[in-house]
Design an enzyme around this catalytic site. Structure first.
Site, PDB file in Angstrom:
ATOM      1  N   LEU A  67       0.858  -1.193   0.000  1.00  0.00           N
ATOM      2  CA  LEU A  67       0.000   0.000   0.000  1.00  0.00           C
ATOM      3  C   LEU A  67       0.894   1.244   0.000  1.00  0.00           C
ATOM      4  O   LEU A  67       1.100   1.893   1.009  1.00  0.00           O
ATOM      5  CB  LEU A  67      -0.934  -0.022   1.213  1.00  0.00           C
ATOM      6  CG  LEU A  67      -2.052   1.005   1.267  1.00  0.00           C
ATOM      7  CD1 LEU A  67      -2.846   1.046  -0.029  1.00  0.00           C
ATOM      8  CD2 LEU A  67      -2.980   0.710   2.425  1.00  0.00           C
ATOM      9  N   HIS A  68       1.473   1.551  -1.157  1.00  0.00           N
ATOM     10  CA  HIS A  68       2.383   2.684  -1.324  1.00  0.00           C
ATOM     11  C   HIS A  68       1.595   3.913  -1.767  1.00  0.00           C
ATOM     12  O   HIS A  68       0.367   3.879  -1.848  1.00  0.00           O
ATOM     13  CB  HIS A  68       3.495   2.329  -2.318  1.00  0.00           C
ATOM     14  CG  HIS A  68       2.967   1.985  -3.685  1.00  0.00           C
ATOM     15  ND1 HIS A  68       2.848   2.919  -4.683  1.00  0.00           N
ATOM     16  CD2 HIS A  68       2.495   0.815  -4.191  1.00  0.00           C
ATOM     17  CE1 HIS A  68       2.332   2.336  -5.759  1.00  0.00           C
ATOM     18  NE2 HIS A  68       2.111   1.058  -5.486  1.00  0.00           N
ATOM     19  N   ALA A  69       2.291   5.005  -2.051  1.00  0.00           N
ATOM     20  CA  ALA A  69       1.630   6.291  -2.306  1.00  0.00           C
ATOM     21  C   ALA A  69       0.627   6.254  -3.456  1.00  0.00           C
ATOM     22  O   ALA A  69      -0.513   6.691  -3.306  1.00  0.00           O
ATOM     23  CB  ALA A  69       2.679   7.379  -2.568  1.00  0.00           C
TER      24      ALA A  69
ATOM     25  N   GLU B 254      -1.999  -2.242 -11.076  1.00  0.00           N
ATOM     26  CA  GLU B 254      -0.588  -2.013 -11.398  1.00  0.00           C
ATOM     27  C   GLU B 254      -0.034  -3.176 -12.200  1.00  0.00           C
ATOM     28  O   GLU B 254      -0.412  -4.323 -11.995  1.00  0.00           O
ATOM     29  CB  GLU B 254       0.233  -1.863 -10.114  1.00  0.00           C
ATOM     30  CG  GLU B 254      -0.132  -0.627  -9.330  1.00  0.00           C
ATOM     31  CD  GLU B 254       0.637  -0.515  -8.031  1.00  0.00           C
ATOM     32  OE1 GLU B 254       1.361  -1.454  -7.657  1.00  0.00           O
ATOM     33  OE2 GLU B 254       0.504   0.531  -7.384  1.00  0.00           O
TER      34      GLU B 254
END
Length: 92
Positions: free
Chosen positions: A16-18, A90
């Site tokens: 859970l990145h930016a 992604e």
């Protein structure tokens, strides 16, 4: 109105990145519902806060619990869980 919740596995490589957090926040804000995300270690953040979500430090292979409350809770929960299950759209 009852609170709904579902556990979902973070599958994308970066967790859970930016960029993923921004997508989750934008999706969550499109519903008339309050969503919260709880990490494996019990930390919790509302799904309308990018910083709060980043502070959960949820990594690939960890489960998070998504909770939703409000008139569109069911739709919001389903949409957010689907986004996470689809690895935040992604390419890996």
């Amino acid at each position: 109105m009852p609170q709904l919740s579902q556990t979902v596995l973070i599958q994308n490589r970066l967790g859970l990145h930016a960029r993923a957090a921004v997508k989750l926040v934008q999706l969550a804000q499109s519903f008339d519902a309050v969503l919260t995300v709880q990490s494996q270690d019990g930390r919790e953040a509302t799904a309308d806060s990018v910083m709060g979500l980043l502070m959960l430090e949820s990594a690939q292979g960890q489960n998070v619990v998504i909770s939703a409350e409000g008139s569109q809770a069911e739709q919001a929960l389903q949409a957010v869980c689907q986004l996470i299950e689809q690895k935040f759209d992604e390419d890996e």
